[in-house]
Design a protein around this motif. Structure first.
Motif, PDB file in Angstrom:
ATOM      1  N   PRO A  63       1.420  -1.488   0.198  1.00 41.59           N
ATOM      2  CA  PRO A  63       0.109   0.090   0.130  1.00 41.59           C
ATOM      3  C   PRO A  63       0.729   1.434  -0.287  1.00 41.59           C
ATOM      4  CG  PRO A  63      -0.893  -1.187   1.245  1.00 41.59           C
ATOM      5  CD  PRO A  63       0.210  -2.050   0.571  1.00 41.59           C
ATOM      6  N   THR A  64       1.744   0.895   0.690  1.00 42.68           N
ATOM      7  CA  THR A  64       3.303   2.330   0.243  1.00 42.68           C
ATOM      8  C   THR A  64       3.749   2.499  -0.859  1.00 42.68           C
ATOM      9  OG1 THR A  64       4.769   1.302   1.666  1.00 42.68           O
ATOM     10  CG2 THR A  64       2.985   2.328   3.095  1.00 42.68           C
ATOM     11  N   GLU A  65       4.094   1.590  -1.239  1.00 41.38           N
ATOM     12  CA  GLU A  65       4.869   1.296  -2.632  1.00 41.38           C
ATOM     13  C   GLU A  65       4.338   1.973  -3.867  1.00 41.38           C
ATOM     14  OE1 GLU A  65       7.368  -1.968  -2.295  1.00 41.38           O
ATOM     15  OE2 GLU A  65       5.748  -2.508  -2.771  1.00 41.38           O
ATOM     16  N   LEU A  66       5.063   2.599  -4.535  1.00 40.73           N
ATOM     17  CA  LEU A  66       4.041   3.790  -6.370  1.00 40.73           C
ATOM     18  C   LEU A  66       4.257   2.394  -7.085  1.00 40.73           C
ATOM     19  CD1 LEU A  66       3.395   5.618  -8.620  1.00 40.73           C
ATOM     20  CD2 LEU A  66       6.202   6.292  -7.704  1.00 40.73           C
ATOM     21  N   PRO A  67       2.842   2.286  -7.503  1.00 39.81           N
ATOM     22  CA  PRO A  67       3.193   0.948  -8.819  1.00 39.81           C
ATOM     23  C   PRO A  67       3.960   1.341  -9.770  1.00 39.81           C
ATOM     24  CG  PRO A  67       1.303   1.533  -8.318  1.00 39.81           C
ATOM     25  CD  PRO A  67       1.918   2.467  -7.807  1.00 39.81           C
ATOM     26  N   VAL A  68       4.713   0.439 -10.663  1.00 33.89           N
ATOM     27  CA  VAL A  68       5.323   1.473 -11.531  1.00 33.89           C
ATOM     28  C   VAL A  68       5.473  -0.473 -12.690  1.00 33.89           C
ATOM     29  CG1 VAL A  68       7.367   2.466 -12.676  1.00 33.89           C
ATOM     30  CG2 VAL A  68       6.427   2.939 -10.945  1.00 33.89           C
ATOM     31  N   VAL A  69       4.570   0.667 -13.968  1.00 28.34           N
ATOM     32  CA  VAL A  69       4.989  -0.617 -14.933  1.00 28.34           C
ATOM     33  C   VAL A  69       6.089  -0.382 -16.034  1.00 28.34           C
ATOM     34  CG1 VAL A  69       4.290  -1.883 -17.045  1.00 28.34           C
ATOM     35  CG2 VAL A  69       2.751  -1.613 -15.083  1.00 28.34           C
ATOM     36  N   ALA A  70       7.153  -0.677 -16.041  1.00 29.09           N
ATOM     37  CA  ALA A  70       8.341  -0.571 -16.810  1.00 29.09           C
ATOM     38  C   ALA A  70       8.416  -1.269 -18.486  1.00 29.09           C
ATOM     39  CB  ALA A  70       9.996  -0.312 -16.335  1.00 29.09           C
ATOM     40  N   PHE A  71       8.651  -0.572 -19.428  1.00 26.57           N
ATOM     41  CA  PHE A  71       8.205  -1.565 -20.621  1.00 26.57           C
ATOM     42  C   PHE A  71       8.540  -1.189 -22.006  1.00 26.57           C
ATOM     43  CE2 PHE A  71       4.384   1.540 -20.670  1.00 26.57           C
ATOM     44  CZ  PHE A  71       4.140   1.623 -21.135  1.00 26.57           C
TER      45      PHE A  71
END
Length: 117
Positions: free
Chosen positions: A83-91
């Motif tokens: 919950p405290t993390e920034l979700p990132v998709v690197a593609f």
């Protein structure tokens, strides 16, 4: 061991190698920009978490695919992120640079930081 109710994903050797190559490329980019603790999370598929660790406060899923289903990738990173993390998709796909998908509110906060600098 796969958690109950979740089917293990079977991928071919070439697909696994391609994924590992993409993860390593992102790790090297992160290290080159100062995140020297960045490394591949070898247990991300079975034990959870993002594909990359060592970047505090960020959960990173890496996709090296020609035809990316961005919605599926976003669902995956949101499931993996705390919950405290920034979700990132690197593609990226072949012959194209890396991109990152982040929640719009986080992107707007980054723009504010740039404006204030």
């Amino acid at each position: 061991m796969t958690p109950p109710g979740i089917k293990p994903v079977r991928r071919g050797r070439a697909s696994r190698r391609r994924g590992a190559r993409g993860e390593q490329e992102v790790v090297e980019l992160l290290k080159a920009h100062g995140w020297t603790q960045a490394r591949r999370n070898f247990g991300s598929g079975s034990q959870g978490g993002g594909d990359i660790t060592g970047v505090p406060g960020v959960c990173i899923e890496v996709k090296l695919q020609e035809a990316l289903n961005i919605w599926k990738a976003l669902e995956q990173v949101h499931r993996a992120a705390q919950p405290t993390e920034l979700p990132v998709v690197a593609f990226r796909r072949n012959n194209v640079g890396w991109y990152a998908a982040v929640p719009l509110d986080e992107f707007l906060a980054l723009l504010k930081l740039l404006e204030a600098a």
